[in-house]
Design a protein around this motif. Structure first.
Motif, PDB file in Angstrom:
ATOM      1  N   ASP A 129      -5.916   1.125  -1.922  1.00  0.00           N
ATOM      2  CA  ASP A 129      -4.406   2.263  -1.216  1.00  0.00           C
ATOM      3  C   ASP A 129      -6.208   3.532  -0.956  1.00  0.00           C
ATOM      4  O   ASP A 129      -7.165   3.477  -2.011  1.00  0.00           O
ATOM      5  CB  ASP A 129      -3.101   2.509  -2.543  1.00  0.00           C
ATOM      6  CG  ASP A 129      -4.037   2.923  -3.962  1.00  0.00           C
ATOM      7  OD1 ASP A 129      -5.698   2.443  -4.134  1.00  0.00           O
ATOM      8  OD2 ASP A 129      -3.165   2.441  -4.159  1.00  0.00           O
ATOM      9  N   THR A 130      -5.477   4.911  -0.749  1.00  0.00           N
ATOM     10  CA  THR A 130      -6.680   5.690  -0.945  1.00  0.00           C
ATOM     11  C   THR A 130      -7.280   6.124  -1.761  1.00  0.00           C
ATOM     12  O   THR A 130      -8.118   6.350  -1.743  1.00  0.00           O
ATOM     13  CB  THR A 130      -5.038   7.540  -0.924  1.00  0.00           C
ATOM     14  OG1 THR A 130      -4.895   7.287  -1.905  1.00  0.00           O
ATOM     15  CG2 THR A 130      -5.010   7.225   1.124  1.00  0.00           C
ATOM     16  N   GLY A 177      -0.079   8.682   6.040  1.00  0.00           N
ATOM     17  CA  GLY A 177      -0.855   7.170   6.304  1.00  0.00           C
ATOM     18  C   GLY A 177       0.168   6.011   5.495  1.00  0.00           C
ATOM     19  O   GLY A 177       1.272   4.934   6.365  1.00  0.00           O
ATOM     20  N   ASN A 208      -4.577   2.984   8.679  1.00  0.00           N
ATOM     21  CA  ASN A 208      -3.457   2.758   9.114  1.00  0.00           C
ATOM     22  C   ASN A 208      -3.093   4.384   8.389  1.00  0.00           C
ATOM     23  O   ASN A 208      -3.256   5.380   8.463  1.00  0.00           O
ATOM     24  CB  ASN A 208      -1.796   2.172   8.478  1.00  0.00           C
ATOM     25  CG  ASN A 208      -1.183   1.339   9.778  1.00  0.00           C
ATOM     26  OD1 ASN A 208      -1.507   0.414   9.553  1.00  0.00           O
ATOM     27  ND2 ASN A 208      -1.490   1.255  11.207  1.00  0.00           N
ATOM     28  N   LEU A 209      -3.887   3.892   6.945  1.00  0.00           N
ATOM     29  CA  LEU A 209      -3.717   5.276   6.335  1.00  0.00           C
ATOM     30  C   LEU A 209      -4.597   6.526   6.934  1.00  0.00           C
ATOM     31  O   LEU A 209      -5.006   7.421   6.106  1.00  0.00           O
ATOM     32  CB  LEU A 209      -4.696   4.714   4.906  1.00  0.00           C
ATOM     33  CG  LEU A 209      -3.478   3.676   3.974  1.00  0.00           C
ATOM     34  CD1 LEU A 209      -4.901   3.239   2.573  1.00  0.00           C
ATOM     35  CD2 LEU A 209      -2.747   4.710   3.767  1.00  0.00           C
ATOM     36  N   GLY A 210      -5.872   5.927   8.361  1.00  0.00           N
ATOM     37  CA  GLY A 210      -6.626   7.281   8.476  1.00  0.00           C
ATOM     38  C   GLY A 210      -7.919   7.438   7.729  1.00  0.00           C
ATOM     39  O   GLY A 210      -7.822   8.761   7.779  1.00  0.00           O
ATOM     40  N   ILE A 211      -8.272   6.091   6.925  1.00  0.00           N
ATOM     41  CA  ILE A 211      -9.537   6.549   6.334  1.00  0.00           C
ATOM     42  C   ILE A 211     -10.953   6.219   7.075  1.00  0.00           C
ATOM     43  O   ILE A 211     -10.858   5.100   7.849  1.00  0.00           O
ATOM     44  CB  ILE A 211      -9.566   5.602   4.548  1.00  0.00           C
ATOM     45  CG1 ILE A 211      -8.414   6.006   3.725  1.00  0.00           C
ATOM     46  CG2 ILE A 211     -10.472   5.229   3.595  1.00  0.00           C
ATOM     47  CD1 ILE A 211      -7.759   5.005   2.879  1.00  0.00           C
ATOM     48  N   LEU A 253      -8.146  11.702  -0.771  1.00  0.00           N
ATOM     49  CA  LEU A 253      -8.066  11.601   1.306  1.00  0.00           C
ATOM     50  C   LEU A 253      -7.412  13.294   1.248  1.00  0.00           C
ATOM     51  O   LEU A 253      -7.195  13.136   2.396  1.00  0.00           O
ATOM     52  CB  LEU A 253      -8.435  10.715   1.048  1.00  0.00           C
ATOM     53  CG  LEU A 253      -9.317  10.175   0.538  1.00  0.00           C
ATOM     54  CD1 LEU A 253      -9.849   8.289   1.026  1.00  0.00           C
ATOM     55  CD2 LEU A 253     -10.622  10.475   1.041  1.00  0.00           C
ATOM     56  N   ALA A 300      -4.837  11.356   2.258  1.00  0.00           N
ATOM     57  CA  ALA A 300      -4.261  10.022   3.015  1.00  0.00           C
ATOM     58  C   ALA A 300      -2.953   9.804   2.876  1.00  0.00           C
ATOM     59  O   ALA A 300      -2.190   9.209   3.775  1.00  0.00           O
ATOM     60  CB  ALA A 300      -5.580   9.383   3.358  1.00  0.00           C
ATOM     61  N   THR A 325       0.872  -1.103   0.317  1.00  0.00           N
ATOM     62  CA  THR A 325      -0.424  -0.707  -0.131  1.00  0.00           C
ATOM     63  C   THR A 325       0.838   0.771   0.256  1.00  0.00           C
ATOM     64  O   THR A 325       0.212   2.155  -0.674  1.00  0.00           O
ATOM     65  CB  THR A 325      -1.172  -0.226   1.410  1.00  0.00           C
ATOM     66  OG1 THR A 325      -2.087  -0.889   1.161  1.00  0.00           O
ATOM     67  CG2 THR A 325      -2.001   1.259   1.289  1.00  0.00           C
ATOM     68  N   ARG A 353       2.684   6.397   8.772  1.00  0.00           N
ATOM     69  CA  ARG A 353       1.672   5.246   9.919  1.00  0.00           C
ATOM     70  C   ARG A 353       2.536   3.311   8.955  1.00  0.00           C
ATOM     71  O   ARG A 353       2.510   3.016  10.135  1.00  0.00           O
ATOM     72  CB  ARG A 353       0.931   5.418  10.172  1.00  0.00           C
ATOM     73  CG  ARG A 353       0.163   6.826  10.669  1.00  0.00           C
ATOM     74  CD  ARG A 353      -1.634   6.687  11.355  1.00  0.00           C
ATOM     75  NE  ARG A 353      -2.164   7.475  10.087  1.00  0.00           N
ATOM     76  CZ  ARG A 353      -2.172   8.208   9.352  1.00  0.00           C
ATOM     77  NH1 ARG A 353      -1.724   9.540  10.158  1.00  0.00           N
ATOM     78  NH2 ARG A 353      -2.872   9.058   8.987  1.00  0.00           N
ATOM     79  N   LEU A 354       2.212   3.856   7.992  1.00  0.00           N
ATOM     80  CA  LEU A 354       2.361   2.220   7.599  1.00  0.00           C
ATOM     81  C   LEU A 354       3.520   1.811   8.022  1.00  0.00           C
ATOM     82  O   LEU A 354       3.703   0.807   8.595  1.00  0.00           O
ATOM     83  CB  LEU A 354       1.781   1.947   5.974  1.00  0.00           C
ATOM     84  CG  LEU A 354       0.634   2.048   5.674  1.00  0.00           C
ATOM     85  CD1 LEU A 354       0.567   2.973   4.028  1.00  0.00           C
ATOM     86  CD2 LEU A 354      -0.505   1.079   6.157  1.00  0.00           C
ATOM     87  N   GLU A 388       1.007   4.211  -2.705  1.00  0.00           N
ATOM     88  CA  GLU A 388       0.840   5.474  -2.414  1.00  0.00           C
ATOM     89  C   GLU A 388       1.875   6.674  -3.262  1.00  0.00           C
ATOM     90  O   GLU A 388       1.833   7.723  -4.030  1.00  0.00           O
ATOM     91  CB  GLU A 388       0.629   5.868  -1.113  1.00  0.00           C
ATOM     92  CG  GLU A 388      -0.401   5.329  -0.014  1.00  0.00           C
ATOM     93  CD  GLU A 388      -1.746   5.701  -0.893  1.00  0.00           C
ATOM     94  OE1 GLU A 388      -1.928   6.771  -1.720  1.00  0.00           O
ATOM     95  OE2 GLU A 388      -2.801   5.282  -0.708  1.00  0.00           O
ATOM     96  N   THR A 418      -4.576  -2.215   7.519  1.00  0.00           N
ATOM     97  CA  THR A 418      -3.745  -0.530   6.224  1.00  0.00           C
ATOM     98  C   THR A 418      -4.832   0.245   6.098  1.00  0.00           C
ATOM     99  O   THR A 418      -4.294   1.437   6.379  1.00  0.00           O
ATOM    100  CB  THR A 418      -3.365  -1.621   5.161  1.00  0.00           C
ATOM    101  OG1 THR A 418      -4.795  -2.312   3.898  1.00  0.00           O
ATOM    102  CG2 THR A 418      -2.134  -2.722   4.840  1.00  0.00           C
TER     103      THR A 418
END
Ligand SMILES: Nc1ncnc2c1ncn2[C@@H]1O[C@H](COP(=O)(O)OP(=O)(O)OP(=O)(O)O)[C@@H](O)[C@H]1O
Ligand SMILES: [Mg+2]
Lengths: 133, 290
Positions: B202-203, A106, B238-241, A100, A102, A41, A109-110, A45, B235
Protein backbone atom coordinates in the motif's frame (compact mmCIF):
# COMPACT_ATOMS: atom_id res chain seq x y z
CA UNK A 1 -29.08 -8.46 2.06
CA UNK A 2 -26.49 -10.19 4.14
CA UNK A 3 -25.63 -9.33 7.69
CA UNK A 4 -23.03 -6.68 7.71
CA UNK A 5 -19.69 -7.62 9.24
CA UNK A 6 -17.47 -4.96 10.75
CA UNK A 7 -13.85 -5.01 11.84
CA UNK A 8 -12.87 -2.49 14.49
CA UNK A 9 -9.76 -0.43 13.88
CA UNK A 10 -7.91 0.57 17.00
CA UNK A 11 -4.38 -0.77 16.75
CA UNK A 12 -2.07 -0.85 13.76
CA UNK A 13 -2.45 -4.63 13.48
CA UNK A 14 -6.23 -4.28 13.13
CA UNK A 15 -5.48 -2.99 9.64
CA UNK A 16 -4.07 -6.41 8.79
CA UNK A 17 -7.15 -8.09 10.27
CA UNK A 18 -9.50 -5.94 8.19
CA UNK A 19 -7.70 -6.55 4.95
CA UNK A 20 -7.41 -10.26 5.61
CA UNK A 21 -11.15 -10.39 6.13
CA UNK A 22 -11.73 -8.36 2.96
CA UNK A 23 -9.47 -10.63 0.96
CA UNK A 24 -11.26 -13.79 2.11
CA UNK A 25 -14.64 -12.18 1.52
CA UNK A 26 -13.75 -11.04 -2.00
CA UNK A 27 -12.35 -14.46 -2.81
CA UNK A 28 -15.67 -15.99 -1.77
CA UNK A 29 -17.55 -13.54 -3.98
CA UNK A 30 -15.52 -14.69 -6.96
CA UNK A 31 -13.01 -11.90 -7.49
CA UNK A 32 -9.79 -12.74 -9.34
CA UNK A 33 -6.29 -12.38 -7.93
CA UNK A 34 -5.73 -8.85 -9.22
CA UNK A 35 -9.05 -7.54 -7.90
CA UNK A 36 -8.45 -9.27 -4.56
CA UNK A 37 -5.16 -7.38 -4.33
CA UNK A 38 -6.90 -4.11 -5.29
CA UNK A 39 -9.58 -4.64 -2.65
CA UNK A 40 -7.05 -5.57 0.05
CA UNK A 41 -4.99 -2.50 -0.81
CA UNK A 42 -8.03 -0.20 -0.71
CA UNK A 43 -8.98 -1.58 2.72
CA UNK A 44 -5.42 -1.05 3.88
CA UNK A 45 -5.56 2.61 2.84
CA UNK A 46 -8.94 3.30 4.43
CA UNK A 47 -8.08 1.47 7.64
CA UNK A 48 -4.72 3.18 7.95
CA UNK A 49 -6.30 6.58 7.47
CA UNK A 50 -8.72 5.77 10.30
CA UNK A 51 -5.86 4.60 12.52
CA UNK A 52 -3.71 7.66 11.68
CA UNK A 53 -6.21 10.50 11.55
CA UNK A 54 -9.26 9.42 13.54
CA UNK A 55 -7.62 7.16 16.12
CA UNK A 56 -10.31 4.53 15.87
CA UNK A 57 -13.24 3.47 13.76
CA UNK A 58 -14.43 0.48 11.79
CA UNK A 59 -14.49 -1.12 8.37
CA UNK A 60 -17.74 -2.80 7.39
CA UNK A 61 -18.31 -5.31 4.62
CA UNK A 62 -21.38 -6.13 2.57
CA UNK A 63 -22.27 -8.10 -0.47
CA UNK A 64 -24.17 -6.03 -3.03
CA UNK A 65 -26.14 -6.95 -6.13
CA UNK A 66 -27.15 -5.05 -9.20
CA UNK A 67 -28.92 -6.44 -12.25
CA UNK A 68 -27.05 -9.67 -12.64
CA UNK A 69 -23.75 -8.64 -11.12
CA UNK A 70 -22.36 -9.11 -7.65
CA UNK A 71 -19.98 -6.92 -5.79
CA UNK A 72 -18.36 -6.05 -2.52
CA UNK A 73 -19.25 -2.92 -0.61
CA UNK A 74 -16.82 -1.60 1.97
CA UNK A 75 -17.66 1.24 4.32
CA UNK A 76 -15.03 2.93 6.46
CA UNK A 77 -16.56 4.81 9.38
CA UNK A 78 -14.95 6.94 12.03
CA UNK A 79 -15.94 9.69 14.43
CA UNK A 80 -12.62 11.49 14.13
CA UNK A 81 -11.88 15.13 13.24
CA UNK A 82 -13.45 14.88 9.78
CA UNK A 83 -12.14 16.38 6.54
CA UNK A 84 -12.55 20.09 5.86
CA UNK A 85 -11.84 20.25 2.16
CA UNK A 86 -12.75 17.04 0.39
CA UNK A 87 -11.57 18.08 -3.06
CA UNK A 88 -8.17 18.86 -1.57
CA UNK A 89 -7.66 15.40 -0.01
CA UNK A 90 -8.73 13.80 -3.29
CA UNK A 91 -5.79 15.42 -5.07
CA UNK A 92 -2.80 13.21 -5.74
CA UNK A 93 0.02 14.14 -3.44
CA UNK A 94 -1.91 15.97 -0.73
CA UNK A 95 -0.93 14.75 2.73
CA UNK A 96 -0.97 16.27 6.19
CA UNK A 97 1.24 13.51 7.60
CA UNK A 98 4.22 13.58 5.26
CA UNK A 99 2.86 10.57 3.40
CA UNK A 100 2.67 10.14 -0.36
CA UNK A 101 -0.85 11.52 -0.39
CA UNK A 102 -1.82 8.73 -2.75
CA UNK A 103 -4.22 6.88 -0.46
CA UNK A 104 -7.64 8.38 -1.14
CA UNK A 105 -7.22 9.17 -4.85
CA UNK A 106 -5.68 5.70 -5.17
CA UNK A 107 -8.66 4.01 -3.50
CA UNK A 108 -10.94 5.79 -5.95
CA UNK A 109 -8.99 4.32 -8.87
CA UNK A 110 -8.73 0.87 -7.31
CA UNK A 111 -12.50 0.58 -6.84
CA UNK A 112 -15.51 1.08 -9.14
CA UNK A 113 -17.55 3.38 -6.91
CA UNK A 114 -16.38 5.87 -4.32
CA UNK A 115 -18.45 8.09 -2.02
CA UNK A 116 -17.14 10.23 0.78
CA UNK A 117 -19.10 12.17 3.36
CA UNK A 118 -17.39 14.05 6.13
CA UNK A 119 -18.17 16.74 8.61
CA UNK A 120 -15.51 18.54 10.60
CA UNK A 121 -15.64 17.58 14.24
CA UNK A 122 -18.02 14.69 13.57
CA UNK A 123 -16.25 12.14 11.47
CA UNK A 124 -15.85 10.60 8.07
CA UNK A 125 -17.62 7.86 6.15
CA UNK A 126 -16.22 6.47 2.94
CA UNK A 127 -18.18 3.93 0.92
CA UNK A 128 -16.60 2.02 -1.94
CA UNK A 129 -17.87 -0.74 -4.22
CA UNK A 130 -16.14 -3.12 -6.57
CA UNK A 131 -18.08 -5.32 -9.02
CA UNK A 132 -17.12 -8.83 -10.00
CA UNK A 133 -16.27 -8.88 -13.66
CA UNK B 1 -11.35 -12.95 71.29
CA UNK B 2 -9.90 -16.34 72.17
CA UNK B 3 -8.41 -17.17 68.86
CA UNK B 4 -7.83 -14.90 65.99
CA UNK B 5 -9.31 -15.59 62.60
CA UNK B 6 -6.08 -16.68 61.08
CA UNK B 7 -5.52 -19.30 63.74
CA UNK B 8 -8.99 -20.70 63.20
CA UNK B 9 -8.30 -21.01 59.50
CA UNK B 10 -4.97 -22.70 60.07
CA UNK B 11 -6.38 -25.09 62.69
CA UNK B 12 -9.07 -26.17 60.28
CA UNK B 13 -6.90 -26.32 57.24
CA UNK B 14 -7.75 -29.95 56.47
CA UNK B 15 -11.44 -29.23 56.18
CA UNK B 16 -10.86 -26.03 54.24
CA UNK B 17 -8.51 -27.69 51.80
CA UNK B 18 -11.12 -30.35 51.22
CA UNK B 19 -13.87 -27.82 50.57
CA UNK B 20 -11.66 -25.78 48.29
CA UNK B 21 -10.59 -28.79 46.26
CA UNK B 22 -14.20 -29.76 45.72
CA UNK B 23 -15.21 -26.28 44.65
CA UNK B 24 -12.27 -25.95 42.29
CA UNK B 25 -12.97 -29.33 40.74
CA UNK B 26 -16.59 -28.29 40.27
CA UNK B 27 -15.58 -25.06 38.61
CA UNK B 28 -13.02 -26.73 36.41
CA UNK B 29 -15.64 -29.14 35.13
CA UNK B 30 -17.26 -26.16 33.39
CA UNK B 31 -14.10 -25.46 31.46
CA UNK B 32 -12.82 -28.99 31.02
CA UNK B 33 -9.80 -29.16 28.87
CA UNK B 34 -9.37 -32.70 27.67
CA UNK B 35 -5.73 -32.00 26.87
CA UNK B 36 -4.91 -31.69 30.56
CA UNK B 37 -4.87 -34.88 32.55
CA UNK B 38 -6.97 -35.22 35.66
CA UNK B 39 -3.88 -36.13 37.68
CA UNK B 40 -2.06 -33.01 36.69
CA UNK B 41 -5.08 -30.94 37.65
CA UNK B 42 -5.44 -32.58 41.03
CA UNK B 43 -1.75 -32.38 41.87
CA UNK B 44 -1.52 -28.76 40.83
CA UNK B 45 -4.65 -27.89 42.81
CA UNK B 46 -3.26 -29.59 45.89
CA UNK B 47 0.01 -27.77 45.58
CA UNK B 48 -1.78 -24.50 44.98
CA UNK B 49 -3.90 -24.74 48.11
CA UNK B 50 -0.88 -25.70 50.22
CA UNK B 51 0.94 -22.65 48.97
CA UNK B 52 -2.05 -20.45 49.75
CA UNK B 53 -2.12 -21.85 53.27
CA UNK B 54 1.61 -21.45 53.61
CA UNK B 55 1.33 -17.77 52.76
CA UNK B 56 -1.69 -17.24 55.02
CA UNK B 57 0.01 -18.94 57.92
CA UNK B 58 3.24 -16.98 57.68
CA UNK B 59 1.38 -13.85 56.63
CA UNK B 60 4.15 -13.30 54.14
CA UNK B 61 4.72 -14.24 50.55
CA UNK B 62 6.88 -17.28 50.13
CA UNK B 63 9.25 -18.02 47.30
CA UNK B 64 7.21 -21.16 46.70
CA UNK B 65 4.56 -18.83 45.37
CA UNK B 66 6.86 -17.48 42.67
CA UNK B 67 8.08 -20.85 41.53
CA UNK B 68 4.54 -22.17 41.51
CA UNK B 69 3.37 -19.28 39.31
CA UNK B 70 6.25 -19.88 36.99
CA UNK B 71 5.23 -23.50 36.55
CA UNK B 72 1.62 -22.59 35.88
CA UNK B 73 2.83 -20.20 33.19
CA UNK B 74 5.05 -22.84 31.66
CA UNK B 75 2.11 -25.22 31.57
CA UNK B 76 0.38 -22.51 29.55
CA UNK B 77 -2.52 -22.23 31.97
CA UNK B 78 -4.47 -19.00 32.04
CA UNK B 79 -4.19 -16.35 34.71
CA UNK B 80 -7.82 -17.05 35.57
CA UNK B 81 -6.78 -20.42 36.99
CA UNK B 82 -4.85 -18.57 39.67
CA UNK B 83 -7.29 -15.73 40.30
CA UNK B 84 -10.36 -17.99 40.30
CA UNK B 85 -8.61 -20.32 42.73
CA UNK B 86 -7.89 -17.49 45.12
CA UNK B 87 -11.38 -16.05 44.87
CA UNK B 88 -12.75 -19.47 45.72
CA UNK B 89 -10.38 -19.68 48.63
CA UNK B 90 -11.73 -16.39 49.93
CA UNK B 91 -15.29 -17.61 49.62
CA UNK B 92 -14.60 -20.90 51.34
CA UNK B 93 -12.73 -19.18 54.15
CA UNK B 94 -15.44 -16.57 54.69
CA UNK B 95 -18.28 -19.11 54.69
CA UNK B 96 -16.37 -21.27 57.09
CA UNK B 97 -15.60 -18.45 59.50
CA UNK B 98 -19.13 -17.10 59.52
CA UNK B 99 -20.54 -20.52 60.35
CA UNK B 100 -17.88 -21.23 62.95
CA UNK B 101 -19.56 -21.33 66.36
CA UNK B 102 -16.71 -20.27 68.68
CA UNK B 103 -16.56 -17.04 66.82
CA UNK B 104 -18.54 -13.91 67.47
CA UNK B 105 -16.79 -11.48 65.17
CA UNK B 106 -19.08 -9.25 63.09
CA UNK B 107 -19.31 -10.29 59.47
CA UNK B 108 -17.80 -7.10 57.96
CA UNK B 109 -14.74 -7.66 60.08
CA UNK B 110 -14.45 -11.23 58.87
CA UNK B 111 -14.65 -10.04 55.29
CA UNK B 112 -12.00 -7.41 55.83
CA UNK B 113 -9.68 -9.79 57.60
CA UNK B 114 -9.88 -12.44 54.90
CA UNK B 115 -9.26 -9.77 52.28
CA UNK B 116 -6.16 -8.68 54.14
CA UNK B 117 -4.87 -12.23 54.21
CA UNK B 118 -5.60 -13.18 50.62
CA UNK B 119 -5.28 -9.98 48.58
CA UNK B 120 -1.48 -9.73 48.85
CA UNK B 121 -1.26 -13.24 47.40
CA UNK B 122 -3.51 -12.29 44.48
CA UNK B 123 -1.44 -9.18 43.79
CA UNK B 124 1.80 -11.09 43.90
CA UNK B 125 0.51 -13.76 41.54
CA UNK B 126 -0.87 -11.29 39.04
CA UNK B 127 2.38 -9.31 39.06
CA UNK B 128 4.46 -12.42 38.65
CA UNK B 129 2.23 -13.74 35.88
CA UNK B 130 2.03 -10.54 33.87
CA UNK B 131 5.73 -9.88 34.37
CA UNK B 132 6.79 -13.13 32.85
CA UNK B 133 4.21 -12.76 30.13
CA UNK B 134 5.67 -9.40 29.17
CA UNK B 135 9.06 -11.01 29.23
CA UNK B 136 7.92 -13.69 26.78
CA UNK B 137 6.40 -11.12 24.46
CA UNK B 138 9.54 -9.02 24.43
CA UNK B 139 11.70 -12.06 23.70
CA UNK B 140 9.45 -13.01 20.81
CA UNK B 141 9.67 -9.47 19.60
CA UNK B 142 13.45 -9.68 19.49
CA UNK B 143 13.23 -13.01 17.67
CA UNK B 144 10.80 -11.53 15.15
CA UNK B 145 12.98 -8.52 14.65
CA UNK B 146 15.92 -10.74 13.83
CA UNK B 147 13.80 -12.44 11.20
CA UNK B 148 12.22 -9.31 9.85
CA UNK B 149 14.94 -7.80 7.67
CA UNK B 150 17.76 -10.23 6.91
CA UNK B 151 20.58 -9.16 4.65
CA UNK B 152 22.36 -11.72 2.51
CA UNK B 153 25.67 -10.71 0.93
CA UNK B 154 25.49 -13.07 -2.06
CA UNK B 155 28.75 -11.95 -3.62
CA UNK B 156 31.18 -9.07 -3.71
CA UNK B 157 29.22 -5.83 -3.94
CA UNK B 158 25.81 -7.47 -4.24
CA UNK B 159 23.49 -7.92 -1.29
CA UNK B 160 19.92 -9.21 -1.13
CA UNK B 161 17.22 -8.34 1.38
CA UNK B 162 14.24 -10.71 1.09
CA UNK B 163 11.14 -9.36 2.80
CA UNK B 164 8.46 -11.79 3.87
CA UNK B 165 5.19 -10.93 5.56
CA UNK B 166 3.33 -7.82 6.58
CA UNK B 167 5.27 -4.60 7.03
CA UNK B 168 4.09 -2.37 9.87
CA UNK B 169 5.59 0.94 10.95
CA UNK B 170 8.01 -0.62 13.39
CA UNK B 171 9.25 -3.18 10.92
CA UNK B 172 9.60 -0.53 8.23
CA UNK B 173 11.96 1.42 10.50
CA UNK B 174 13.94 -1.71 11.22
CA UNK B 175 14.24 -2.52 7.52
CA UNK B 176 15.63 0.92 6.84
CA UNK B 177 18.23 0.71 9.62
CA UNK B 178 19.30 -2.79 8.70
CA UNK B 179 19.53 -1.90 5.04
CA UNK B 180 21.83 1.05 5.60
CA UNK B 181 23.99 -0.76 8.15
CA UNK B 182 24.27 -3.76 5.85
CA UNK B 183 25.11 -1.80 2.73
CA UNK B 184 27.96 -0.14 4.58
CA UNK B 185 29.18 -3.29 6.30
CA UNK B 186 29.19 -5.47 3.18
CA UNK B 187 30.40 -2.67 0.88
CA UNK B 188 27.38 -3.37 -1.30
CA UNK B 189 27.27 -1.46 -4.56
CA UNK B 190 23.89 -2.92 -5.35
CA UNK B 191 21.24 -4.10 -2.95
CA UNK B 192 18.22 -6.07 -4.15
CA UNK B 193 15.05 -5.72 -2.10
CA UNK B 194 12.85 -8.71 -2.81
CA UNK B 195 9.15 -8.14 -2.03
CA UNK B 196 7.84 -11.46 -3.37
CA UNK B 197 6.67 -12.35 0.14
CA UNK B 198 4.98 -9.06 1.01
CA UNK B 199 1.21 -9.61 0.77
CA UNK B 200 0.06 -6.01 0.27
CA UNK B 201 2.00 -3.05 -1.03
CA UNK B 202 0.00 0.00 0.00
CA UNK B 203 1.09 3.63 0.06
CA UNK B 204 2.74 3.23 3.45
CA UNK B 205 4.90 0.30 2.34
CA UNK B 206 5.68 1.98 -0.98
CA UNK B 207 6.65 5.18 0.81
CA UNK B 208 9.07 3.31 3.06
CA UNK B 209 10.60 1.48 0.12
CA UNK B 210 11.05 4.74 -1.77
CA UNK B 211 12.68 6.33 1.27
CA UNK B 212 14.94 3.34 1.78
CA UNK B 213 16.03 3.39 -1.87
CA UNK B 214 16.68 7.11 -1.64
CA UNK B 215 18.79 6.66 1.49
CA UNK B 216 20.77 3.87 -0.16
CA UNK B 217 21.39 6.16 -3.12
CA UNK B 218 22.67 8.88 -0.79
CA UNK B 219 25.36 6.59 0.57
CA UNK B 220 26.46 5.87 -2.97
CA UNK B 221 24.83 2.52 -3.71
CA UNK B 222 21.89 1.43 -5.83
CA UNK B 223 18.69 -0.26 -4.80
CA UNK B 224 16.84 -2.60 -7.14
CA UNK B 225 13.29 -3.55 -6.23
CA UNK B 226 12.55 -7.13 -7.29
CA UNK B 227 9.81 -9.72 -6.87
CA UNK B 228 6.96 -7.47 -7.96
CA UNK B 229 4.09 -9.85 -8.60
CA UNK B 230 1.76 -8.89 -11.50
CA UNK B 231 -1.17 -8.03 -9.22
CA UNK B 232 1.09 -5.86 -7.06
CA UNK B 233 2.35 -4.06 -10.15
CA UNK B 234 -1.27 -3.29 -11.07
CA UNK B 235 -2.21 -1.94 -7.65
CA UNK B 236 0.92 0.22 -7.54
CA UNK B 237 -0.08 1.72 -10.88
CA UNK B 238 -3.66 2.28 -9.65
CA UNK B 239 -2.38 4.01 -6.55
CA UNK B 240 -0.41 6.29 -8.83
CA UNK B 241 2.89 5.59 -7.11
CA UNK B 242 5.98 6.56 -9.02
CA UNK B 243 8.75 4.00 -8.72
CA UNK B 244 10.74 5.29 -11.68
CA UNK B 245 13.53 6.77 -9.55
CA UNK B 246 15.14 3.34 -9.13
CA UNK B 247 15.26 0.12 -11.15
CA UNK B 248 12.48 -2.44 -10.65
CA UNK B 249 12.43 -6.03 -11.88
CA UNK B 250 9.75 -8.68 -11.76
CA UNK B 251 12.02 -11.42 -10.42
CA UNK B 252 15.08 -11.77 -8.24
CA UNK B 253 16.76 -13.58 -11.11
CA UNK B 254 16.34 -10.65 -13.52
CA UNK B 255 17.36 -8.20 -10.83
CA UNK B 256 20.47 -10.21 -10.13
CA UNK B 257 21.46 -10.14 -13.80
CA UNK B 258 21.08 -6.36 -13.77
CA UNK B 259 23.13 -6.16 -10.59
CA UNK B 260 25.92 -8.17 -12.19
CA UNK B 261 25.97 -5.83 -15.19
CA UNK B 262 26.04 -2.80 -12.92
CA UNK B 263 29.01 -4.13 -11.01
CA UNK B 264 30.81 -5.31 -14.17
CA UNK B 265 30.67 -8.91 -13.11
CA UNK B 266 29.76 -12.08 -14.92
CA UNK B 267 29.05 -15.62 -13.90
CA UNK B 268 30.85 -18.01 -16.20
CA UNK B 269 30.60 -21.71 -16.25
CA UNK B 270 34.05 -23.11 -16.83
CA UNK B 271 34.67 -26.15 -18.96
CA UNK B 272 36.77 -27.86 -16.37
CA UNK B 273 33.87 -27.69 -13.95
CA UNK B 274 31.59 -29.29 -16.48
CA UNK B 275 34.09 -32.06 -16.95
CA UNK B 276 34.40 -32.79 -13.30
CA UNK B 277 30.62 -32.98 -13.00
CA UNK B 278 30.49 -35.35 -15.94
CA UNK B 279 33.25 -37.45 -14.45
CA UNK B 280 31.37 -37.54 -11.19
CA UNK B 281 28.20 -38.74 -12.89
CA UNK B 282 30.19 -41.29 -14.86
CA UNK B 283 31.80 -42.64 -11.75
CA UNK B 284 28.36 -42.99 -10.18
CA UNK B 285 27.29 -45.02 -13.18
CA UNK B 286 30.31 -47.24 -12.92
CA UNK B 287 29.73 -47.91 -9.27
CA UNK B 288 26.17 -48.94 -10.07
CA UNK B 289 27.34 -51.44 -12.67
CA UNK B 290 29.88 -53.09 -10.50
N1 LIG C 1 -10.51 9.30 8.12
C1 LIG C 1 -9.94 10.53 8.04
N2 LIG C 1 -10.21 11.47 8.97
C2 LIG C 1 -9.61 12.68 8.90
N3 LIG C 1 -8.75 13.07 7.93
C3 LIG C 1 -8.45 12.17 6.98
C4 LIG C 1 -9.01 10.85 6.98
N4 LIG C 1 -8.54 10.19 5.90
C5 LIG C 1 -7.71 11.04 5.27
N5 LIG C 1 -7.65 12.24 5.90
C6 LIG C 1 -6.85 13.41 5.47
O1 LIG C 1 -6.70 13.33 4.07
C7 LIG C 1 -5.32 13.42 3.72
C8 LIG C 1 -5.06 12.59 2.48
O2 LIG C 1 -5.27 11.21 2.75
P1 LIG C 1 -4.54 10.12 1.84
O3 LIG C 1 -4.84 8.77 2.38
O4 LIG C 1 -4.91 10.39 0.44
O5 LIG C 1 -3.00 10.48 2.01
P2 LIG C 1 -2.07 10.24 3.30
O6 LIG C 1 -2.74 9.34 4.26
O7 LIG C 1 -1.67 11.58 3.82
O8 LIG C 1 -0.79 9.53 2.68
P3 LIG C 1 -0.75 8.05 2.06
O9 LIG C 1 -0.35 8.21 0.65
O10 LIG C 1 0.26 7.30 2.84
O11 LIG C 1 -2.12 7.47 2.21
C9 LIG C 1 -4.58 12.94 4.93
O12 LIG C 1 -3.27 13.47 4.99
C10 LIG C 1 -5.48 13.46 6.07
O13 LIG C 1 -5.17 14.79 6.37
MG1 LIG D 1 -3.62 7.49 3.67
Amino acid sequence: MDFRTCVNIQKEWDIVGARQFGRDFSKKLGFGIVDQARIATAISELARNIYLYAGSGKICFDEVENVGSRGICIVAIDTGPGIKDISQVMEDGFSTSGGLGAGLPGVKRLMDEFDITSKTGEGTEIRVVKWVR
Amino acid sequence: MAKNLKEILVDNSNGLVHMWLEEVAEKQKEVTNSAISQDLFENTNREFVNIIFGSVEKESLTSDLDSFTERVINLGWPLSYLTDGLQLFKRVAIEFLIEHEELDVPVPKVLRHVDELVNPIINQLVNEYSGSWENTVSLQRVALQELSAPLIPVMDNITVMPLIGTIDTERAKFIMENLLDGVIKHHAEVVLIDITGVPVVDTMVAHHIIQAAEAVRLIGSTCILVGIRPEIAQTIVNLGIDLSKFPTKSSLRKGFTTALEMTNQMIVQTNSEEQTIEELIDSLDRSKQS
